[in-house]
Design an enzyme around this catalytic site. Structure first.
Site, mmCIF file in Angstrom:
data_model
loop_
_atom_site.group_PDB
_atom_site.id
_atom_site.type_symbol
_atom_site.label_atom_id
_atom_site.label_comp_id
_atom_site.label_asym_id
_atom_site.label_seq_id
_atom_site.Cartn_x
_atom_site.Cartn_y
_atom_site.Cartn_z
ATOM 1 N N GLU B 140 33.729 53.584 53.024
ATOM 2 C CA GLU B 140 33.547 52.125 54.223
ATOM 3 C C GLU B 140 34.876 50.987 54.416
ATOM 4 O O GLU B 140 35.402 50.970 53.773
ATOM 5 C CB GLU B 140 32.447 51.347 54.201
ATOM 6 C CG GLU B 140 32.143 50.509 55.347
ATOM 7 C CD GLU B 140 30.718 50.286 55.148
ATOM 8 O OE1 GLU B 140 30.333 49.795 54.186
ATOM 9 O OE2 GLU B 140 30.600 48.416 55.853
ATOM 10 N N ASP B 206 36.117 38.234 42.280
ATOM 11 C CA ASP B 206 36.633 37.144 43.494
ATOM 12 C C ASP B 206 35.994 35.804 42.727
ATOM 13 O O ASP B 206 36.087 35.726 42.175
ATOM 14 C CB ASP B 206 35.429 36.990 44.319
ATOM 15 C CG ASP B 206 36.483 36.586 45.424
ATOM 16 O OD1 ASP B 206 37.193 36.213 45.741
ATOM 17 O OD2 ASP B 206 35.660 36.072 46.559
ATOM 18 N N ASP B 208 38.015 31.717 43.528
ATOM 19 C CA ASP B 208 38.947 31.432 44.791
ATOM 20 C C ASP B 208 39.286 30.068 44.474
ATOM 21 O O ASP B 208 38.001 29.467 43.163
ATOM 22 C CB ASP B 208 38.002 30.962 45.921
ATOM 23 C CG ASP B 208 37.911 31.119 47.555
ATOM 24 O OD1 ASP B 208 38.636 31.263 48.025
ATOM 25 O OD2 ASP B 208 38.238 29.262 47.426
ATOM 26 N N CYS B 218 44.565 17.518 42.717
ATOM 27 C CA CYS B 218 46.213 17.568 43.394
ATOM 28 C C CYS B 218 46.443 18.398 44.620
ATOM 29 O O CYS B 218 46.570 18.026 46.012
ATOM 30 C CB CYS B 218 47.243 19.088 42.875
ATOM 31 S SG CYS B 218 46.709 20.471 42.514
ATOM 32 N N CYS B 219 44.990 19.072 45.315
ATOM 33 C CA CYS B 219 45.058 19.219 46.768
ATOM 34 C C CYS B 219 43.389 19.369 46.587
ATOM 35 O O CYS B 219 42.834 19.234 45.674
ATOM 36 C CB CYS B 219 46.161 20.544 46.469
ATOM 37 S SG CYS B 219 47.383 20.865 45.826
ATOM 38 N N GLY B 258 45.758 35.616 49.626
ATOM 39 C CA GLY B 258 46.565 35.549 50.804
ATOM 40 C C GLY B 258 46.502 33.551 50.388
ATOM 41 O O GLY B 258 47.080 33.880 51.577
ATOM 42 N N LYS B 416 38.256 42.069 50.359
ATOM 43 C CA LYS B 416 39.194 42.626 52.025
ATOM 44 C C LYS B 416 40.538 43.550 50.957
ATOM 45 O O LYS B 416 40.730 43.269 50.279
ATOM 46 C CB LYS B 416 40.121 40.856 51.667
ATOM 47 C CG LYS B 416 40.819 41.128 52.126
ATOM 48 C CD LYS B 416 41.252 39.728 53.503
ATOM 49 C CE LYS B 416 41.987 38.913 52.226
ATOM 50 N NZ LYS B 416 42.542 37.680 52.473
#
Lengths: 507, 508
Positions: B140, B206, B208, B218-219, B258, B416
């Site tokens: 798929e 995964d 994240d 930091c962010c 990404g 992905k």
């Protein structure tokens, strides 16, 4: 299986070639049971009466349902064993070889036959198959645990599972890792120093809990974890057999004596899981809207109240939190349109576009408005019960779903309860004890009883509520419903009443 | 690499060209065997870009007709006309700082010229030959279209048809799901719903950065910097070694997601065939941090530490000193309350509290050192072993991988695809070489626009009479090379077995 007082089923008879009949082994011989435990590999072939057929099956069913309710109540293995003891003794006794009781073979026969009867009854539907397999495994586990060690070893050997023992040299080489993985501290006994090797895929639950040492795909299983291997094997074989039975089942339809009994049996295996039907939504609570949710929060159980507060604080909830809360709202009678509106307004920080793309579909799916056929016909998912919330994996960082009594550290839990208005020191102390013993739903019910003590007293005295109406709560929606009714005693169809809620509105 | 049977050498029907194509087609074919001139022709046509543009639109309509050209990037010798002509208009117009990453022209050029469909196909088919098995055919794919519609249950017999679909629909990204028991496109024609079920898929992970938000200083949100990428580096190291040493998996592909995370694809046959219970087992084995925001201490492991955790702790220790204490400084000022909460010893806590209250600007590294110093000076009421274990737990809480475990637990979860473009950043989801994981810099990963301009700027000639594929002209090359190497390693393992099967079937 054939049933007594009639001739042998003609179809069965034809299996034996007439020429060989005289040499063939008697097909319907009585089986001899060497072991108390049974993997149920060989179907019974001897004859029993129709009455036995039915009673034995019903007895086993009774045992299985009690087992299931134990798991719903989150009883520990020891508590379950304790609770099941009298039930097993009454309905399905199995004694060890050492008793040399007269009944021994008779008991084992009943165990054997009743298993196969239920297998027939429950193999037709996948859902039932899964439940049956789970409960049978639980029953087997219960018996395995309390089996005599010597007899148990003999039984396991009779299974001929291919396990490779770990040799002395390898044991020495890996000693440190093996002991660490087994959780042993120093000086193990001789029995504890035994391991065997299997592919890790055969012991997934031990791997999941990191209770075995794993190296290059091979799990080193300590002797005492053998049970988990045996159980995995039991489930695997049973699942395969059920699958086969389900395919063979249509051929049984011709037998008009068995099928009604089997049909009846499978129907009576109705789910004791607390489900929440929509018909039980509240009379007085008409026309629930997105705007009225805030005012209802005081009647929410802690799990939902926590989600609501988190939502208000962050203007967001993560996926499982949204799902749990959406279903609860659906259960209290919030319509799909209002529910979408509720979430839309609550997610203040995101754009309409993002909301429509990423969230709306899931809400509609939960309501059964979209999705596959089965989902729509079933009108979406059912609101989660306490059982469901208590058996799900624990939430991760940033997530707020689940049962707070289980997921919160006790100190945080007490603090939250105090903020919610539970001030009684006795109650808080008992809650802490309950939670320590993992009796989460008891703690929750305790909080309910304390927060509603005046109302409960009133209905008890007036005798307007039956005992069943005040039974242990095992569903968040029941919690809400009961709380709401108690808070609105004597108001009849009052609609959403907001002025009453003032005293406990904290947010 | 068993490339002896490469896809482009398999005969594919060549439908009769339509009238509008005839002139250009014959023109292109006449050049087909004169490689060196090919390039010149393309250049010449680029000058006539404007004049050609209307024709290009027409060519697109006939995309479906033309199927003799499969992999332009790897088989440039048989370059067909539609590519040469589309090269012309796309290259000059699209590269400006203002162009959006998901601009249709950019995406078209990307799928046409850069995306390594051939290796993606071999990777998923476990064989270079499309007629081998159904691993690719029944796989798929799910497309996210430019209008954000989500198109599931797509499947393709060959890499070329997948490529064609991508060029036609210009998905902003696409995801890869499991191999099903039947072709996903036929699922609604089946008599029984149960005949359509997922059969196999790579074991995926995964990681994240959102899961690190409570310890990342930091962010915030979607941003990342080198400091917080260290979390992902640590996670890759720990998970990778566990999958290899403990579970014995060999073919593990790590891919940059990404933006601010990484995916892992475990491609060993044994991993692909795992059912949900086994996937859950591996995920559970690797998962450590439990509990939501309210649960207090998130790491509660028994002692002695399981060998996997012991090894992980040894890997993570040094990162803790630099990446956490120095770079993140997680307990600056008021935030030391959480550190205190994680310590088991009330008298030690009180002593530390006093010390830190008087020096609010003390950095985390000093505070961490204070714990032992204060404990030594006698403020410890429990054993030093308890303290050591608590400190180990803290190191793990701040460094141990935080997996999105749900992704790994289900056979039918989609993930992905490698090499697609992240719509937010424009960066290509490139593989990460685990041997050089420390060197990987997410901010250096090329964006799609950058790659396209690199094609234009490329100035090498044809080496050894060989046409250079477009991706080879860009900084995507090392990543595609790595991927190719990975795939060939995977095929070698599967290939040996298949040959044996073939021999068996011959004997029949």
């Amino acid at each position: 299986m054939s049933v007594a007082y009639s001739r042998v089923d003609p179809k069965r008879r034809a299996h034996i070639d007439p020429k060989k009949r005289q040499f063939a082994k008697a097909e319907f011989a009585q089986q001899h049971y060497d072991h108390r435990l049974n993997f149920y590999e060989i179907p019974p072939t001897a004859e029993i009466t129709l009455e036995e057929f039915e009673t034995w099956a019903i007895n086993r069913l009774k045992v299985l349902s009690e087992l299931e309710s134990c798991s719903f109540r989150n009883r520990s293995p020891d508590e379950t064993a304790e609770y099941m003891k009298p039930i097993l003794a009454k309905y399905l006794p199995l004694q060890p070889n050492s008793t040399s009781s007269q009944q021994l073979q008779e008991e084992r026969k009943k165990d054997h036959y009743s298993h196969f009867i239920l297998r027939l009854a429950f193999s037709s539907i996948e859902d039932l198959r899964r439940r049956f397999s789970r409960l049978e495994t639980m029953l087997f586990k219960l018996r395995y645990r309390d089996d005599d060690p010597r007899e148990r070893r003999a039984f396991v050997q009779s299974l001929k599972l291919d396990w490779e023992e770990v040799g002395e040299a390898e044991k020495r080489e890996l000693k440190e890792q093996l002991l660490a993985a087994a959780g042993l501290k120093k000086v193990p006994t001789a029995e504890e120093m035994e391991w065997f090797k299997v592919d890790w895929e055969r012991v997934p639950d031990l791997v999941e809990q990191r209770r075995v040492f794993v190296k290059r795909g091979v799990a080193y299983v300590p002797q005492r974890e053998q049970m988990s291997l045996v159980l995995a094997e039991f489930t695997k074989r049973l699942d395969a057999a059920l699958e086969l039975t389900s395919r063979a089942l249509p051929r049984l339809d011709e037998d008009d004596r068995l099928s009604p009994i089997l049909a009846h049996l499978s129907q009576s295996f109705t789910t004791p899981e607390a489900s929440y039907s929509e018909s039980s939504s509240l009379n007085g609570l008409s026309a629930l809207t997105a705007a009225s949710i805030d005012s209802l929060q005081p009647s929410f159980p802690l799990c939902m109240s926590h989600l609501h507060s988190t939502l208000r604080r962050d203007s967001h909830l993560k996926h499982f939190g949204r799902l749990q809360y959406t279903l609860f709202l659906k259960g209290i009678g919030l319509s799909l349109e209002e529910c979408i509106l509720f979430w839309r307004r609550s997610f203040k920080l995101i754009t309409d576009d993002k909301f429509a793309k990423e969230y709306r579909y899931n809400i509609r799916h939960a309501y059964g408005d979209v999705g596959g056929d089965a989902n729509r016909r079933g009108r979406g998912y059912t609101p989660y019960s306490c059982q469901k919330l208590l058996t799900e994996p624990l939430p991760g960082p940033g997530q707020a779903h689940g049962c707070p009594y289980r997921t919160f550290a006790p100190d945080n839990l007490i603090a939250v309860l105090q903020r919610e208005g539970v001030t009684d020191r006795e109650t808080l102390k008992s809650v802490r004890e309950d939670v320590g013993k993992q009796r989460f739903h008891v703690a929750c019910n305790r909080v309910f009883e304390w927060s509603h003590r005046r109302e409960i007293k009133k209905v008890r005295e007036a005798g307007t509520w039956s005992a069943a109406d005040l039974d242990t709560i095992v569903h968040p929606n029941t919690y809400f419903k009961r709380s709401w009714l108690l808070r609105h005693l004597g108001e009849g169809n009052a609609g959403v009443v907001q002025h009453q809620e003032g005293e406990r509105m904290e947010e | 690499m068993p490339h002896s049977i490469s896809p482009e050498s398999t005969p594919i029907d060549d439908p009769a060209p339509t009238t509008s194509q005839i002139d250009t087609a014959s023109h292109a074919r006449s050049h087909a065997d004169v490689h060196s001139q090919d390039q010149d022709v393309a250049m010449g046509e680029a000058d006539n870009a404007d004049a050609e543009q209307s024709k290009v639109k027409l060519e697109e309509l006939f995309d479906d007709e033309d199927s003799d050209e499969e992999f332009p990037s790897s088989a440039p010798q048989v370059k067909s006309e539609d590519e040469e002509e589309e090269e012309a208009p796309t290259t000059p117009i699209n590269i400006s700082s203002k162009t959006s990453f998901s601009d249709p022209e950019i995406m078209r050029a990307f799928y046409q010229r850069l995306f390594p469909f051939r290796y993606l196909f071999q990777w998923l088919n476990h064989s270079p030959n499309p007629s081998d098995g159904v691993d690719f055919k029944h796989r798929e794919f799910a497309f996210t279209l430019p209008n954000d519609a989500y198109l599931r249950y797509q499947s393709f017999p060959t890499a070329d048809l997948l490529r064609r679909q991508c060029i036609q629909l210009l998905p902003s990204r696409f995801e890869i799901g499991p191999v099903y028991s039947t072709n996903p496109r036929d699922r609604k024609t089946l008599r029984k719903a149960s005949a359509f079920r997922p059969v196999s898929k790579e074991l995926v992970f995964d990681i994240d950065m959102t899961d690190y938000d409570d310890i990342r200083t930091c962010c915030t949100g979607a941003n990342i910097c080198h400091k917080c990428w260290a979390f992902i580096t640590m996670a890759i190291k720990v998970v990778d070694v566990a999958l290899r040493d403990d579970f014995g998996f060999k073919h593990i592909l790590w891919v940059y997601s990404g933006r601010r995370g990484a995916h892992a694809w475990v491609c060993d046959k044994r991993a692909r065939e795992m059912d949900d219970a086994k996937r859950r087992a591996v995920a559970g084995y690797l998962e450590l941090l439990k509990g939501g925001d309210q649960s207090g201490k998130k790491v509660n492991v028994r002692r002695p530490l399981h060998p996997h955790l012991d090894r992980s702790l040894n890997i993570l220790k040094e990162h803790f000193q630099t990446s956490i204490l120095l770079d993140q400084d997680p307990w600056a000022g008021e935030k030391c309350a959480h550190l205190l909460q994680l310590l088991p010893d009330p008298s030690l806590k009180a002593a530390l509290q006093r010390k830190w209250d008087s020096a609010p600007s003390r950095p985390s590294a000093s505070k961490w050192a204070d714990i032992d110093a204060v404990a030594k000076s006698g403020a410890l009421s429990k054993t030093s072993k308890d303290l050591l274990e608590a400190k180990q737990d803290i190191v793990l809480e701040y460094t141990y991988p935080r997996l999105d475990a749900e992704v790994s637990k289900k056979l039918n979860h989609l993930l992905k695809s490698p090499f697609v473009v992240h719509p937010g950043t424009g960066r290509v989801c490139v593989p990460i070489d685990t041997r050089k994981v420390e060197e990987f810099d997410p901010l250096e990963v090329p964006t799609v626009t950058q790659l396209l301009s690199e094609i234009d700027e490329w100035e090498g000639g044809d080496e050894d009479d060989r046409k250079v594929a477009d991706w080879e002209k860009t900084s995507l090359k090392p990543y595609v090379d790595y991927f190719r190497g990975f795939v060939s390693g995977l095929l070698k393992e599967g290939g040996a077995k298949r040959n044996r099967d073939e021999v068996d079937s011959m004997e029949f």
